[in-house]
Design an enzyme around this catalytic site. Sequence first.
Site, PDB file in Angstrom:
ATOM      1  N   GLY A  24       7.221   9.673   1.647  1.00 38.91           N
ATOM      2  CA  GLY A  24       6.839   8.528   2.480  1.00 38.91           C
ATOM      3  C   GLY A  24       7.607   7.301   2.035  1.00 38.91           C
ATOM      4  N   GLN A  67       9.441  -1.513   0.808  1.00 40.31           N
ATOM      5  CA  GLN A  67      10.153  -0.888  -0.313  1.00 40.31           C
ATOM      6  C   GLN A  67      11.668  -1.031  -0.187  1.00 40.31           C
ATOM      7  OE1 GLN A  67       7.593   2.904  -0.047  1.00 40.31           O
ATOM      8  NE2 GLN A  67       8.045   2.770  -2.230  1.00 40.31           N
ATOM      9  N   CYS A  74       5.525   7.118  -6.932  1.00 35.88           N
ATOM     10  CA  CYS A  74       6.006   6.117  -5.977  1.00 35.88           C
ATOM     11  C   CYS A  74       7.485   5.874  -6.232  1.00 35.88           C
ATOM     12  CB  CYS A  74       5.222   4.808  -6.149  1.00 35.88           C
ATOM     13  SG  CYS A  74       5.714   3.508  -4.994  1.00 35.88           S
ATOM     14  N   HIS A  84      -1.640   5.523   0.472  1.00 39.68           N
ATOM     15  CA  HIS A  84      -0.652   4.975  -0.474  1.00 39.68           C
ATOM     16  C   HIS A  84       0.303   4.033   0.254  1.00 39.68           C
ATOM     17  CE1 HIS A  84       2.421   5.601  -3.850  1.00 39.68           C
ATOM     18  NE2 HIS A  84       3.176   5.127  -2.877  1.00 39.68           N
ATOM     19  N   HIS A 105       1.041  -0.379   0.348  1.00 40.64           N
ATOM     20  CA  HIS A 105       2.310  -1.116   0.261  1.00 40.64           C
ATOM     21  C   HIS A 105       2.337  -2.258   1.283  1.00 40.64           C
ATOM     22  CE1 HIS A 105       4.716   1.040  -2.672  1.00 40.64           C
ATOM     23  NE2 HIS A 105       4.534   2.205  -2.080  1.00 40.64           N
TER      24      HIS A 105
HETATM   25  O1  GNR Z   1       7.383  10.407  -2.595  1.00 41.40           O
HETATM   26  C1  GNR Z   1       6.218  10.062  -2.834  1.00 41.40           C
HETATM   27  N1  GNR Z   1       5.350  10.973  -3.332  1.00 41.40           N
HETATM   28  C2  GNR Z   1       3.994  10.737  -3.444  1.00 41.40           C
HETATM   29  C3  GNR Z   1       3.255  11.628  -4.232  1.00 41.40           C
HETATM   30  C4  GNR Z   1       1.905  11.457  -4.352  1.00 41.40           C
HETATM   31  C5  GNR Z   1       1.266  10.430  -3.710  1.00 41.40           C
HETATM   32  C6  GNR Z   1       1.986   9.524  -2.948  1.00 41.40           C
HETATM   33  C7  GNR Z   1       3.350   9.686  -2.808  1.00 41.40           C
HETATM   34  S1  GNR Z   1       4.248   8.587  -1.821  1.00 41.40           S
HETATM   35  C8  GNR Z   1       5.795   8.668  -2.611  1.00 41.40           C
HETATM   36  C9  GNR Z   1       6.831   7.870  -1.845  1.00 41.40           C
HETATM   37  C10 GNR Z   1       6.465   6.410  -1.892  1.00 41.40           C
HETATM   38  O2  GNR Z   1       6.609   5.710  -2.863  1.00 41.40           O
HETATM   39  N2  GNR Z   1       5.913   5.911  -0.829  1.00 41.40           N
HETATM   40  O3  GNR Z   1       5.530   4.620  -0.817  1.00 41.40           O
HETATM   41 NI    NI Z   2       5.039   4.158  -2.867  1.00 42.56          NI
END
Ligand code: GNR
Ligand code: NI
Length: 171
Positions: A46, A51, A92, A134, A138
Amino acid sequence: MSIRTILTVPDPRLKLASKPVERVDDDVRALMDDMVETMYAADGIGLAAIQIGVPKRVIVMDLSDLRDEPRYFVNPVITPLTEEVRPYSEGCLSVPEIYDEVERPVRVKVNYLDYDGEPREEIAEDLYAVCIQHEMDHLEGVVFIDYLSRLKRDRAVRRVQKLVKTKGEAA
Ligand code: GNR
Ligand code: NI
């Protein structure tokens, strides 16, 4: 399309609240295209626009194994559907190489505009529920380490600063 630089903590832009998108036009679609390319290049599931330094309420996600099912969320709104929470070890792209458990509601309703600006409503569970919550954080300037103890958070930020510094020197 282009791969953009992903901001890492403690970049102050990651603390900004993002602004709603007024219209899903070609500029917004170009932003979403860049976000998906950037997310794939970084091996993430995601990415929120902030970001890459853009304070708009735009999220992209791909939870598929083949990484060929990009999803686009503009102006998303989530509503928890249960009080039941579950811990999940989160990571993240803005806090590279740090993982820790965060508890979140297991089922949420998601309302958003899609790539074409059409309104959609879905029920999110499992990893989808974790990821959308999550990403929504952000949009409010919240990163998952904000839920950890001060000690763990400070340690995480210092590790990321060190990692970014040594990677920059290697390049
Ligand atoms: O790539 C991502 N993996 C992830 C793993 C567990 C919980 C949330 C995430 S989101 C993250 C990518 C990211 O930073 N999205 O904001
Ligand atoms: Ni993140």
